[in-house]
Every structure is written in structure tokens, then in C-alpha cells.
Design a protein around this motif. Structure first.
Motif, short mmCIF file in Angstrom:
data_model
loop_
_atom_site.label_atom_id
_atom_site.label_comp_id
_atom_site.label_asym_id
_atom_site.label_seq_id
_atom_site.Cartn_x
_atom_site.Cartn_y
_atom_site.Cartn_z
N CYS A 1 0.84 -1.21 0.00
CA CYS A 1 0.00 0.00 0.00
C CYS A 1 0.87 1.25 0.00
O CYS A 1 1.84 1.36 0.75
N GLN A 2 0.50 2.20 -0.84
CA GLN A 2 1.17 3.51 -0.88
C GLN A 2 0.17 4.58 -0.50
O GLN A 2 -0.86 4.75 -1.16
N ASP A 3 0.45 5.29 0.60
CA ASP A 3 -0.48 6.29 1.11
C ASP A 3 -0.43 7.56 0.27
O ASP A 3 0.65 8.02 -0.11
N LEU A 4 -1.61 8.13 0.02
CA LEU A 4 -1.75 9.40 -0.67
C LEU A 4 -2.57 10.33 0.21
O LEU A 4 -2.96 9.96 1.33
N VAL A 5 -2.85 11.54 -0.25
CA VAL A 5 -3.71 12.46 0.50
C VAL A 5 -5.16 12.05 0.28
O VAL A 5 -5.66 12.11 -0.84
N SER A 6 -5.79 11.60 1.35
CA SER A 6 -7.18 11.16 1.31
C SER A 6 -7.39 10.00 0.33
O SER A 6 -8.46 9.85 -0.25
N ALA A 7 -6.36 9.19 0.12
CA ALA A 7 -6.46 8.05 -0.80
C ALA A 7 -5.26 7.14 -0.59
O ALA A 7 -4.37 7.43 0.21
N PHE A 8 -5.27 6.04 -1.30
CA PHE A 8 -4.13 5.12 -1.29
C PHE A 8 -4.14 4.38 -2.62
O PHE A 8 -5.13 4.39 -3.36
N VAL A 9 -3.02 3.72 -2.91
CA VAL A 9 -2.93 2.90 -4.11
C VAL A 9 -2.23 1.60 -3.75
O VAL A 9 -1.28 1.61 -2.96
N CYS A 10 -2.76 0.50 -4.27
CA CYS A 10 -2.18 -0.81 -4.02
C CYS A 10 -1.27 -1.20 -5.19
O CYS A 10 -1.67 -1.12 -6.35
N ILE A 11 -0.07 -1.59 -4.86
CA ILE A 11 0.86 -2.11 -5.86
C ILE A 11 0.81 -3.63 -5.75
O ILE A 11 1.29 -4.22 -4.77
N CYS A 12 0.23 -4.26 -6.76
CA CYS A 12 -0.10 -5.69 -6.66
C CYS A 12 1.06 -6.56 -7.14
O CYS A 12 1.87 -6.16 -7.99
N LEU A 13 1.11 -7.77 -6.57
CA LEU A 13 2.04 -8.77 -7.07
C LEU A 13 1.60 -9.23 -8.44
O LEU A 13 0.43 -9.10 -8.83
N SER A 14 2.54 -9.77 -9.18
CA SER A 14 2.21 -10.27 -10.52
C SER A 14 1.12 -11.34 -10.43
O SER A 14 1.17 -12.23 -9.57
N GLY A 15 0.15 -11.20 -11.28
CA GLY A 15 -0.97 -12.14 -11.30
C GLY A 15 -2.20 -11.62 -10.60
O GLY A 15 -3.24 -12.30 -10.61
N TYR A 16 -2.11 -10.43 -9.97
CA TYR A 16 -3.27 -9.85 -9.27
C TYR A 16 -3.50 -8.42 -9.76
O TYR A 16 -2.56 -7.72 -10.16
N THR A 17 -4.73 -7.99 -9.70
CA THR A 17 -5.09 -6.63 -10.08
C THR A 17 -6.28 -6.18 -9.25
O THR A 17 -6.77 -6.91 -8.38
N GLY A 18 -6.77 -4.97 -9.53
CA GLY A 18 -7.89 -4.40 -8.77
C GLY A 18 -7.42 -3.37 -7.77
O GLY A 18 -6.22 -3.28 -7.43
#
Length: 207
Positions: free
Chosen positions: A142-159
Motif C-alpha cells: 500500500c502507498q499512502d496518498l492524500v485522502s487516498a491510497f494505491v495498491c501495488i499488486c504482485l504479478s498475477g493480481y489486479t484491482g
């Protein structure tokens, strides 16, 4: 002793300041200036202006301010949070813009910040860590943002939360090369798959 002179001595002893006429003879008049004490002087000048008028009697200081009397004036010491000659004005603590990422609401001797989304603390100075709840699954970071976040997925996963397992067997560029000799590709976790043979052999693989 002449009676008129005795009178003059008595008057002088009581310090009566006035001018009196004392006849010495039938033809001579002596003018004598003497001193007076307040009780004798009060008849001719009752108001000596010796009392300072207390301007604090009218309670001019508002909002529990304390009044200090002066000569023909007064001064108010205001309680914290109030200003003005009579402590009549609520000091605006929001003038200094204390809320870093939010709007300021003024109160008496204080303020309150209403923070923008993604910010917290008394002055809205702390970025809320949306990664604290570990929203990313399947090994995603997980990478924290301002009022949000983004998931950096392992190969083979998305969403958004890495919740979707990519079916590698359905990828057009890989499907024809993953399994040989008529084997059928069966998707596994992440980038893994296995080939199901029409015969007796099964191979576990990964792309």
C-alpha cells in the motif's frame, strides 16, 4: 491688651486665612492677613475638588474585564479572548489562519478546525494514513496518498485492493504456448497455472 488685638491673635492661632480690619485707634486701621484651617475655609469654598471621581463605578469593562480607575479616565484589563477599550470585542483567533488543511471556526478564547478529507489533528496538520488498515490483499503493498491510497499488486493480481486474480490461461498471448501436446491450462493463484493433460500427466507451472 486691646480687645481687637486679642481677636487678631486668636484668629491667627487658628490659621484663618482672610483679611480682617482691626481698628487701633479711632483714626488708624491695620489690615491683617492670616491663615485658616479647612473647617473655617469651607464656608467660603465648600468644594475643594480633593476627591477623584471613580470612573469604574459604572462598571464600564464588559465580559468580566477588570477596571482600573485613573484621573478622569479608566483602563480595562480584558479577560483572555476579548479586546477593545471596554473589552467589548471577541478576539478572532482565526485571523492567524491556524488550520493548515481545513477551515477555522472562531470561539471565545479559542478556535476549532474542520479538516479537509485526508487530514486530522487539532490544526489539520497530520495526513491520515489510509494504509494503516492494510487494505491491499494477496501480498500487495500500500502507498499512502492524500485522502487516498494505491495498491501495488504482485504479478498475477489486479484491482483496487489486488483482489482480482488474473487468469493467465485466458491471456491471448500466452494461452497457446502455456500447455503443449493438447494440455488444458488451469489457472492457479497469481501467475501460477497447471496443465491438465488428456492423458495421465499433470504439470504445475507458472508463467
Amino acid at each position: 491688651m486691646n480687645s481687637e488685638l486679642v481677636l487678631a491673635m486668636i484668629i491667627s492661632a487658628r490659621e484663618i486665612r482672610k483679611t480682617i480690619l482691626i481698628p487701633i485707634t479711632t483714626t488708624l486701621v491695620v489690615i491683617l492677613t492670616l491663615q485658616t484651617t479647612p473647617e473655617y475655609f469651607i464656608d467660603s469654598c465648600r468644594n475643594r475638588c480633593e476627591v477623584n471621581i471613580d470612573e469604574c463605578i459604572s462598571v464600564p469593562c464588559l465580559n468580566n474585564g477588570s477596571c482600573i480607575d485613573d484621573i478622569n479616565s479608566f483602563k480595562c484589563h480584558c479577560k483572555s479572548g476579548f479586546i477593545g477599550t471596554n473589552c467589548e470585542t471577541n478576539a478572532d483567533e482565526c485571523l492567524s489562519e491556524p488550520c493548515l488543511h481545513g477551515s477555522c471556526i472562531d470561539h471565545i478564547d479559542g478556535y476549532r478546525c474542520t479538516c479537509e478529507a485526508g487530514w486530522t489533528s487539532f490544526r489539520c496538520e497530520i495526513n491520515v494514513n489510509e494504509c494503516e488498515s492494510a487494505p491491499c490483499i494477496n501480498g500487495g503493498s500500500c502507498q499512502d496518498l492524500v485522502s487516498a491510497f494505491v495498491c501495488i499488486c504482485l504479478s498475477g493480481y489486479t484491482g483496487a485492493f489486488c483482489e482480482v486474480d488474473i487468469d493467465v490461461c485466458s491471456e491471448p498471448s500466452l494461452n497457446s504456448t502455456l500447455c503443449f501436446n493438447g494440455g488444458i491450462c488451469v489457472d492457479g493463484p497469481g501467475r501460477t497455472f497447471y496443465c491438465r493433460s488428456v492423458g495421465m500427466f499433470i504439470y504445475n507451472c507458472f508463467s
